[in-house]
Design an enzyme around this catalytic site. Structure first.
Site, PDB file in Angstrom:
ATOM      1  N   CYS A  86      -0.443   4.131   2.152  1.00  0.00           N
ATOM      2  CA  CYS A  86      -0.165   3.941   3.589  1.00  0.00           C
ATOM      3  C   CYS A  86       1.305   4.199   3.917  1.00  0.00           C
ATOM      4  O   CYS A  86       1.615   4.797   4.936  1.00  0.00           O
ATOM      5  CB  CYS A  86      -0.468   2.499   4.020  1.00  0.00           C
ATOM      6  SG  CYS A  86      -1.979   1.808   3.388  1.00  0.00           S
ATOM      7  N   ASP A  87       2.213   3.710   3.085  1.00  0.00           N
ATOM      8  CA  ASP A  87       3.606   3.600   3.512  1.00  0.00           C
ATOM      9  C   ASP A  87       4.630   4.451   2.752  1.00  0.00           C
ATOM     10  O   ASP A  87       5.805   4.445   3.112  1.00  0.00           O
ATOM     11  CB  ASP A  87       4.044   2.118   3.432  1.00  0.00           C
ATOM     12  CG  ASP A  87       3.249   1.248   4.408  1.00  0.00           C
ATOM     13  OD1 ASP A  87       2.784   1.794   5.423  1.00  0.00           O
ATOM     14  OD2 ASP A  87       3.070   0.052   4.145  1.00  0.00           O
ATOM     15  N   CYS A 126       0.832  -1.205   0.000  1.00  0.00           N
ATOM     16  CA  CYS A 126       0.000   0.000   0.000  1.00  0.00           C
ATOM     17  C   CYS A 126       0.866   1.255   0.000  1.00  0.00           C
ATOM     18  O   CYS A 126       1.449   1.621   1.031  1.00  0.00           O
ATOM     19  CB  CYS A 126      -0.909  -0.016   1.233  1.00  0.00           C
ATOM     20  SG  CYS A 126      -1.927   1.448   1.383  1.00  0.00           S
TER      21      CYS A 126
END
Ligand code: NAP
Length: 313
Positions: free
Chosen positions: A137-138, A134
């Site tokens: 997300c990261d 992701c």
């Protein structure tokens, strides 16, 4: 089990747990059926800083623990069982597990989706320690570092472009010499300076000392393998995997209309079967995140309550 629950929620990720909280808090008798542990994909996330209100150092497991505790506090029951079939038409609806059959006036499908994995040694061990599925997300954790993206479809190339805003260099590793991504996306990607492509290559091994810092890549034509090491100063690189996604909808095939395997709903999370709702990554949607899953769960539980009110006049 003879008890007929107001709401049966299948899946205890953010969507299912948020649905459990909202259903329990509305005094609906609620059962959450989960096949393993709570949390779904986010338990693999080492740090979460895009869920509104999450505090510094928030991890996937710590956030899930509070999601679960909150749902339980409001009376949602939970059972560990693997759902093997469902009878969704009629009343009550039947959720058939390996251990038992559960009855409910309404069902919320919140079984989520799973990214396809490379399947190489080290992938699981380094998930959350360099390996990610992701970019939204990261990406921020790789500010200034080197990042590799595995895949050649729209998702891989779009996410690689997003990652170039954070990483110092992004290399797309693709198993062929031609991308699957649509031409318009390819054209944009080829113009980006810090975005490179490693063709005819597959990742065979991921390793490191605590954090991901070594990778073995094989040339699909010559069979030759080579080692890629993290820059000594960095001590880590990122590997983002985008080689497809699979919703957990196997038991729903033939029971509900699916689009590429995902459940279709309206804005109220209603499926085509009255009293059956879907929430989170399992449904057709544009952004699969904890915050959108939780919102779906809240809507689905609220709509389940309204459905029961109408049912019982
Ligand atoms: P996808 O289109 O199925 O592409 C998967 C990519 O991963 C392919 O390039 C494939 O290689 C590669 N791959 C598959 N298995 C692999 C393996 N085991 N090892 C190495 N590489 C592997 O998946 P996606 O990119 O996630 O997209 C899914 C759907 O969402 C598509 O319909 C896509 O159009 C859509 N989508 C659209 C957008 C957009 O329109 N902006 C953005 C994201 C996704 P091969 O090419 O060799 O098969």
């Amino acid at each position: 089990m003879d008890k007929i629950y107001d709401v049966i929620i299948v899946g205890a990720g953010p969507a299912g747990l948020a649905a459990g909280l909202y259903a329990g808090r509305s005094r609906l008798s609620t059962l959450i059926v989960e096949k393993e542990k709570d949390g779904g994909q986010i338990v693999q996330t080492a740090e979460i800083d895009n869920y509104p209100g999450s505090i510094e150092g928030e991890t996937g497991p710590s956030l899930v623990e509070r999601f679960s505790a909150q749902a339980q506090k409001f009376g949602a029951e939970k059972i560990i069982d693997t759902v093997t079939d469902m009878e969704l038409e009629g009343n009550p609806k039947k959720i058939i597990g390996q251990k038992e059959t559960y009855l409910g006036k309404t069902v919320i499908l919140a079984g989520g989706a799973m990214p396809t994995k490379i399947g190489c040694p080290g992938e699981d061990e380094f998930t959350g320690k360099g390996v990610s599925y992701c970019a939204t997300c990261d990406a921020a954790f790789f500010e200034g570092f080197e990042v590799y993206v595995v895949g050649g479809g729209d998702a891989a190339v779009e996410e690689a472009m997003h990652l170039t805003k954070f990483a110092r260099k992004v290399t797309v590793i693709h198993r062929r010499d031609e991308l699957r991504a649509v031409k318009a996306i390819q054209e944009k990607a080829f113009k980006i300076e810090n975005l490179e492509f490693m063709w005819n290559s597959v990742v065979k091994e991921l390793s490191g000392d605590g954090l991901l810092s070594r990778m073995v890549v094989e040339d699909t034509k010559s069979g030759e393998q080579r080692e890629i090491l993290a820059d000594e100063e960095d001590g880590i690189f990122g590997v983002f995997v985008f080689i497809g996604y699979k919703p957990n909808t196997g038991v729903l095939e033939g029971k509900l209309p699916l689009e590429n395997g995902y459940v279709k709903t309206d804005d109220d999370m209603k499926t085509t079967i009255p009293g059956v709702f879907a929430a989170g990554d399992i449904r057709v949607k544009s952004l699969r995140q904890v915050v959108t899953a939780a919102a779906d769960g809240a809507i689905a539980a609220t709509q389940a309550g309204k459905y029961i009110e109408n049912l019982e006049g």
